[in-house]
Design an enzyme around this catalytic site. Structure first.
Site, PDB file in Angstrom:
ATOM      1  N   LEU A 170       0.566  -0.732   0.017  1.00  0.00           N
ATOM      2  CA  LEU A 170      -0.430   0.219  -0.086  1.00  0.00           C
ATOM      3  C   LEU A 170       1.011   0.607  -0.649  1.00  0.00           C
ATOM      4  CD1 LEU A 170      -2.694   1.668   0.233  1.00  0.00           C
ATOM      5  CD2 LEU A 170      -2.620   1.124   2.396  1.00  0.00           C
ATOM      6  N   HIS A 171      -0.113   1.986  -1.384  1.00  0.00           N
ATOM      7  CA  HIS A 171       1.715   3.551  -1.013  1.00  0.00           C
ATOM      8  C   HIS A 171       0.521   4.417  -2.226  1.00  0.00           C
ATOM      9  CE1 HIS A 171       2.528   0.869  -4.968  1.00  0.00           C
ATOM     10  NE2 HIS A 171       2.895   1.815  -5.195  1.00  0.00           N
ATOM     11  N   PHE A 172       1.041   5.775  -1.479  1.00  0.00           N
ATOM     12  CA  PHE A 172       0.660   6.650  -2.499  1.00  0.00           C
ATOM     13  C   PHE A 172       1.695   7.933  -3.654  1.00  0.00           C
ATOM     14  CE2 PHE A 172      -2.517   6.087   0.362  1.00  0.00           C
ATOM     15  CZ  PHE A 172      -3.674   6.640   0.085  1.00  0.00           C
TER      16      PHE A 172
END
Length: 327
Positions: A170-172
């Site tokens: 999970l990352h932006f």
């Protein structure tokens, strides 16, 4: 328990300076530092002039030749695989800083294959090994972090599995871009009390607005509710958080992908959140020279699987789901 030695996001007055100065120090000492895969070099840049959108094209050949090979994800909700590359395996020097936001411990890392200056990755709860699927907590982190940056040329983006995500952790993406994007002020049509549809743009997107002096809690909650509706229909999606042209209203643009894409490079360029929003990095000079707005629009529609009947059905599904939630 979160370590009390790690500062809270709201207590850091110079967050932007920390990110920029540490990123620049690592980047400008490349290859001595050895953490970036290449020094960011935009060889050429132009804005399309054959339509109303004014898409920004940049030639960045090293992004194509030097970046890490992306993972292939066949599911919109894949399980985390610790044997694959993830952000717990990065060089510790790639970590710019860590902050606490709500109940999350947030790591801010360099993107070692950058598209823009200060291109970084926001990784909530890195050691929990969360797959690349948005959560309410992660959206709270992204919105609040963007609000803490004084320079409103920063944008935050996200690609889901099936929508050109490269890493199933999970990352932006945090990106700095001075060019004004058409989507930031493009007209929108109200579909419901808080839900809008982007108009006069080749990419289809749902839109939420955070007006000035409005607490961000409900804004993030509405985004998450829409994401859960898309996930329940196994629909891949891209997200952009960006300021409008006057830089006083935050827009969340959610691009549904009715035609999921497991692999990168199904067209001459990737079609992910930044491309759908009008920022098109390219690795091939011939593509840079030949692509115009009409051709880009065709690629966007193909990537999203735009079909008016299917999108009308999706609009109704979304409205029903949001109506039930508010009811």
């Amino acid at each position: 328990m979160l370590s009390t030695s790690i500062p809270k996001l709201g207590d850091i007055d110079n967050l932007q300076h920390i990110i920029q100065s540490r990123w620049t120090e690592l980047h400008d000492h490349q290859p001595e530092q050895g953490v970036f895969r290449y020094r960011l070099t935009i060889e050429r840049e132009r804005v399309t002039d054959d339509g109303r959108c004014g898409f920004l094209l940049q030639l960045n050949r090293k992004r194509t030749t030097e970046r890490r090979k992306p993972d292939i994800m066949a599911s919109v909700v894949p399980a985390f695989d610790p044997t694959r590359f993830n952000f717990n395996k990065v060089n510790s020097r790639e970590v710019l800083l860590e902050v606490r936001c709500g109940g999350s411990l947030v790591s801010i890392l360099i993107n070692n294959s950058p598209l823009t200056s200060y291109h970084s990755l926001i990784v909530p709860d890195r050691d929990r090994n969360l797959p690349q699927v948005l959560t309410q907590e992660s959206l709270d982190v992204a919105v609040n972090l963007l609000l803490r940056l004084e320079d409103r040329n920063y944008r935050i983006g996200y690609n889901s599995p099936g929508a050109l995500a490269s890493v199933n952790h999970l990352h932006f993406h945090l990106m700095h871009l001075t060019h004004k994007l058409y989507v930031e002020d493009a007209p929108v049509t109200a579909l419901a009390h808080h839900l809008f549809r982007l108009d006069n743009h080749p990419a289809r997107a749902y839109c939420f607005l955070l007006q000035p002096n409005t607490p961000p809690t409900h804004f993030a909650q509405r985004i998450y509710r829409l994401i859960t509706i898309l996930l329940s229909g196994n629909i891949a999606h891209n997200l952009l958080l960006t300021w409008n042209g006057s830089r006083d209203t935050l827009r969340a643009l959610i691009y549904p992908r009715l035609r999921p894409c497991e692999n990168k490079q199904v067209s001459p360029f990737n079609v992910a959140f930044c491309e759908l929003s009008g920022f098109v990095p390219l690795g091939d000079e011939s593509d840079y020279e030949r692509l115009d707005e009409l051709q880009l629009a065709t690629y966007f529609r193909e990537a999203q699987g735009i079909d008016e009947n299917l999108h009308h059905q999706l609009d109704q599904t979304v409205l029903d789901g949001l109506g039930e939630d508010e009811g």
